[in-house]
Design a protein around this motif. Structure first.
Motif, mmCIF file in Angstrom:
data_model
loop_
_atom_site.group_PDB
_atom_site.id
_atom_site.type_symbol
_atom_site.label_atom_id
_atom_site.label_comp_id
_atom_site.label_asym_id
_atom_site.label_seq_id
_atom_site.Cartn_x
_atom_site.Cartn_y
_atom_site.Cartn_z
ATOM 1 N N LEU A 42 0.841 -1.193 0.000
ATOM 2 C CA LEU A 42 0.000 0.000 0.000
ATOM 3 C C LEU A 42 0.877 1.243 0.000
ATOM 4 N N SER A 43 0.361 2.315 -0.566
ATOM 5 C CA SER A 43 1.002 3.609 -0.403
ATOM 6 C C SER A 43 0.739 4.081 1.025
ATOM 7 N N ALA A 44 1.827 4.381 1.755
ATOM 8 C CA ALA A 44 1.638 4.876 3.116
ATOM 9 C C ALA A 44 1.073 6.293 3.107
ATOM 10 N N THR A 45 1.190 6.958 1.986
ATOM 11 C CA THR A 45 0.693 8.333 1.885
ATOM 12 C C THR A 45 -0.807 8.358 1.644
ATOM 13 N N THR A 46 -1.255 7.582 0.662
ATOM 14 C CA THR A 46 -2.676 7.610 0.314
ATOM 15 C C THR A 46 -3.469 6.468 0.924
ATOM 16 N N GLY A 47 -2.791 5.432 1.341
ATOM 17 C CA GLY A 47 -3.487 4.257 1.867
ATOM 18 C C GLY A 47 -4.036 3.343 0.783
ATOM 19 N N GLN A 48 -3.781 3.669 -0.474
ATOM 20 C CA GLN A 48 -4.285 2.846 -1.577
ATOM 21 C C GLN A 48 -3.408 1.616 -1.790
ATOM 22 N N VAL A 49 -4.061 0.512 -2.163
ATOM 23 C CA VAL A 49 -3.317 -0.713 -2.463
ATOM 24 C C VAL A 49 -2.655 -0.548 -3.831
ATOM 25 N N GLU A 50 -1.324 -0.724 -3.870
ATOM 26 C CA GLU A 50 -0.596 -0.603 -5.139
ATOM 27 C C GLU A 50 -0.404 -1.949 -5.814
ATOM 28 N N LYS A 51 -0.176 -2.974 -5.009
ATOM 29 C CA LYS A 51 0.034 -4.327 -5.542
ATOM 30 C C LYS A 51 -0.485 -5.340 -4.524
ATOM 31 N N THR A 52 -0.938 -6.461 -5.015
ATOM 32 C CA THR A 52 -1.239 -7.608 -4.154
ATOM 33 C C THR A 52 -0.498 -8.809 -4.728
ATOM 34 N N VAL A 53 0.288 -9.456 -3.869
ATOM 35 C CA VAL A 53 1.194 -10.507 -4.335
ATOM 36 C C VAL A 53 0.824 -11.824 -3.661
ATOM 37 N N GLU A 54 0.780 -12.897 -4.449
ATOM 38 C CA GLU A 54 0.566 -14.249 -3.897
ATOM 39 C C GLU A 54 1.886 -14.718 -3.294
ATOM 40 N N ALA A 55 2.181 -14.241 -2.078
ATOM 41 C CA ALA A 55 3.527 -14.428 -1.537
ATOM 42 C C ALA A 55 3.685 -15.672 -0.675
ATOM 43 N N LYS A 56 2.595 -16.331 -0.277
ATOM 44 C CA LYS A 56 2.651 -17.416 0.723
ATOM 45 C C LYS A 56 3.354 -16.906 1.979
ATOM 46 N N ALA A 57 2.977 -15.723 2.408
ATOM 47 C CA ALA A 57 3.675 -15.020 3.481
ATOM 48 C C ALA A 57 3.177 -15.459 4.849
ATOM 49 N N SER A 58 4.104 -15.552 5.810
ATOM 50 C CA SER A 58 3.708 -15.613 7.213
ATOM 51 C C SER A 58 3.536 -14.159 7.656
ATOM 52 N N GLY A 59 3.533 -13.897 8.938
ATOM 53 C CA GLY A 59 3.278 -12.515 9.368
ATOM 54 C C GLY A 59 4.498 -11.629 9.403
ATOM 55 N N ILE A 60 5.687 -12.223 9.207
ATOM 56 C CA ILE A 60 6.918 -11.492 9.515
ATOM 57 C C ILE A 60 7.597 -11.002 8.242
ATOM 58 N N SER A 61 8.093 -9.774 8.300
ATOM 59 C CA SER A 61 8.879 -9.233 7.188
ATOM 60 C C SER A 61 9.813 -8.170 7.746
ATOM 61 N N ILE A 62 10.902 -7.916 7.033
ATOM 62 C CA ILE A 62 11.820 -6.854 7.455
ATOM 63 C C ILE A 62 12.202 -6.010 6.246
ATOM 64 N N VAL A 63 12.570 -4.763 6.538
ATOM 65 C CA VAL A 63 13.003 -3.836 5.486
ATOM 66 C C VAL A 63 14.368 -3.276 5.875
ATOM 67 N N PRO A 64 15.110 -2.712 4.913
ATOM 68 C CA PRO A 64 16.395 -2.094 5.276
ATOM 69 C C PRO A 64 16.175 -0.833 6.102
ATOM 70 N N GLN A 65 17.227 -0.428 6.796
ATOM 71 C CA GLN A 65 17.160 0.804 7.583
ATOM 72 C C GLN A 65 17.319 2.015 6.660
ATOM 73 N N PRO A 66 16.942 3.216 7.143
ATOM 74 C CA PRO A 66 17.099 4.416 6.316
ATOM 75 C C PRO A 66 18.562 4.646 5.938
#
Lengths: 189, 387
Positions: free
Chosen positions: B363-387
């Motif tokens: 989702l766009s954190a600015t508008t809240g709109q969904v940009e993509k939906t991915v069939e990821a087989k995801a659990s609840g956990i994810s990480i991103v790089p630091q600034p």
């Protein structure tokens, strides 16, 4: 040590009883009740009513039950909403060749576990439940209906005894997680 | 051939010949496809819109958040932990495995992957470590990239300090009664303890100095989430309780406690209580929080429920200004989510929501709109790089 609430209540009742009745009088009334009980045995219907009354009394706080407790059932231990599964996180061993307190063949029960406190809808009592993991085999592959994650009174890992995210396979041949059981330890105080 | 009469064969041959000649008139014959060399892809420098998602309980999958496409895969079982180096050049995975699958010799080690090639560059031996469902707070890195802190549970608890420059475990620090790792800005980390206090470990060369804070939250009645957040650059932490109380703490040998605030009061609602049928908006899920450090915003996965619903999926993301402690935005999710994280950029930040359906919504954190939906087989956990 400060007396507990129950001790205070007990002491007050005893003092009140003692001040309002003679010891012989009390014994006499208790004896009459015992004889009467023998002469007029309680009918099954009366017993059932009494039991229902007890459950009703324990269920009187239904407005404060958790959603899990409101919906819990006591007939099918291979479902996540079985009453003992109020704080379980894992695959039910009953769906994997084991049972509610039985590890499947070829696995090992962990000697330590986390615990939950769950309410039995049949008697309205709360029981301490030991969620012992069965270990030493790869994770049981079964119906997703048997993969449960509930959290009544579940605490973070820094309170490990009641934390259900930990792989409780300490002291077993390997810490490979297979499934989880839910054995009754005793009635909760 | 014996089955064909000569005349039928000639007829068939002429029809085929006509087809070829007519096709030739309409279109030139394409060139013959050339043989190819097999090669291996590599990655550009890790961008802000990169997210590593725990997938299928067997791997972490690196996604390009703009395209919603897979960039690569790292192996990791459900109990393994993963962290991205502050400079984004390495990805570390803390692993436990047995030599023969579910039995045999136990091995604990920290894998070091090159973030450009995803090649395994080092494996660092570790003492037996904690095995729990993955949380970022089980494996943390110092902001200078020198140290990894690995939470151990055997079931006694400790933290193994790994020298990432020397590629070896430096020492293990016992933290009895405490768990998880929240790194300081410099040379140390804190852990949460069962009495509601912090144990603080200062690194001083090969020695450590351990201090203990006073209890600052009620661990018996309203514990703080394991997934509480820390800004690794400043060492400021936000410990957030089951009911939504936020305890700001500047971590160090002597932690400095800030003023407590409430996620609900900051949203103009009554503070949530501890009644099991006391319905309120509450934080919950496998990974309910994300701190956007550059904007100083806190993103929280929220749901309506009573107390003890701290693992329940969220239906909305609430965005708070941490400085003013006010709710800025409520974002509807397309379906309930188990965990969120937020990209570190300020230009076009993205929310990565791991849905209960195992899809990943971007989702766009600015508008809240969904940009993509991915069939990821995801659990609840994810990480991103630091600034």
């Amino acid at each position: 040590m400060k007396p507990s609430f129950l001790e205070q209540i007990g002491e007050q009742l005893t003092r009140k009883l003692a001040s309002s009745s003679s010891r012989r009088g009390v014994l006499g009334r208790v004896g009459t009740a015992m004889v009467a009980g023998g002469v007029f045995p309680l009918l099954p219907v009366q017993r059932a009513r009494a039991a229902a009354g007890n459950v009703a009394a324990r269920a009187a706080d239904v407005t404060t039950l958790s959603d899990f407790e409101r919906r819990a059932q006591s007939s099918d231990p291979t479902k996540c909403n079985y009453w003992r599964h109020c704080a379980i996180d894992g695959v039910l061993c009953g769906c994997c060749g084991g049972g509610i307190h039985t590890c499947p063949p070829g696995t090992q029960p962990s000697p330590v576990s986390w615990i939950g406190t769950c309410r039995n809808p049949d008697d309205g009592r709360s029981y301490v439940i030991a969620y012992r993991d069965c270990c030493g085999r790869t994770t049981c592959t079964t119906s997703s209906d048997c993969e449960c994650n509930t959290a009544d009174r579940e605490m973070p890992i820094y309170r490990p005894q009641t934390s259900n995210d930990i792989i409780w396979c300490f002291g077993t041949t390997s810490a490979a997680y297979h499934c989880s059981t839910a054995a009754i330890v005793g009635q909760a105080e | 051939m014996t089955c064909f009469s000569r005349s039928r064969y000639l007829l068939l041959a002429s029809v085929v010949g006509m087809g070829v000649s007519m096709g030739g008139m309409a279109k030139a014959i394409p060139p013959v496809l050339q043989p190819e060399q097999s090669d291996v892809a590599s990655l550009p420098p890790m961008g802000d819109h990169s997210v590593l998602v725990a997938t299928g309980e067997q791997s972490f999958t690196l996604y390009d958040g703009d395209k919603g496409r897979i960039l690569g895969t790292l192996p990791a079982d459900m109990v393994d932990n993963i962290a991205i180096a502050p400079d984004r050049k390495d990805i570390y995975v803390a692993v436990t495995m047995w030599s023969r699958g579910d039995h045999g010799t136990r091995e604990d080690f920290l894998r070091d992957y090159d973030a450009h090639t995803l090649d395994l560059t080092h494996e660092i031996e570790l003492p037996p470590r904690g095995l729990a469902v993955f949380k970022q707070q089980n494996l943390e890195l110092s902001q200078d990239g020198h140290w990894a802190f690995v939470f151990d549970m055997s079931p006694a608890t400790g933290v193994t300090v790994v020298d990432l420059h020397e590629h070896k475990a430096a020492r293990t620090v016992d933290i009895p009664g405490c768990a998880l790792v929240f790194p300081w800005a410099h040379d140390g980390f804190s852990t949460i303890c069962g009495d509601g206090s912090l144990t603080n470990v200062a690194l001083a060369g090969s020695n450590v100095n351990v201090t203990h804070s006073k209890p600052f939250f009620d661990a018996n009645r309203d514990p703080v989430f394991e997934q509480s957040q820390v800004d690794r650059k400043t060492g400021k932490a936000l410990f957030i309780s089951y009911t939504g109380q936020v305890y700001p703490v500047t971590l160090g040998a002597t932690p400095v406690m800030g003023k407590t605030w409430s996620l609900q009061v900051a949203a103009g609602q009554p503070a949530a209580g501890m009644g099991q049928q006391e319905q309120a908006w509450r934080p919950g899920g496998d990974q309910p929080f994300a701190w956007h450090e550059a904007d100083n915003k806190l993103y929280v996965l929220m749901h309506v429920g009573g107390y003890w619903t701290h693992k329940q999926e969220g239906t909305e993301v609430w965005v708070y200004d941490i400085t003013t402690q006010h709710l800025l935005q409520r974002i509807d999710l397309p379906s309930p989510a188990k965990g969120i994280t937020v990209s570190p950029d300020t230009a076009n930040p993205q929310i990565y929501a791991m849905l209960a359906s195992k899809k990943m919504a971007i989702l766009s954190a600015t508008t809240g709109q969904v940009e993509k939906t991915v069939e990821a087989k995801a659990s609840g956990i994810s990480i991103v790089p630091q600034p």
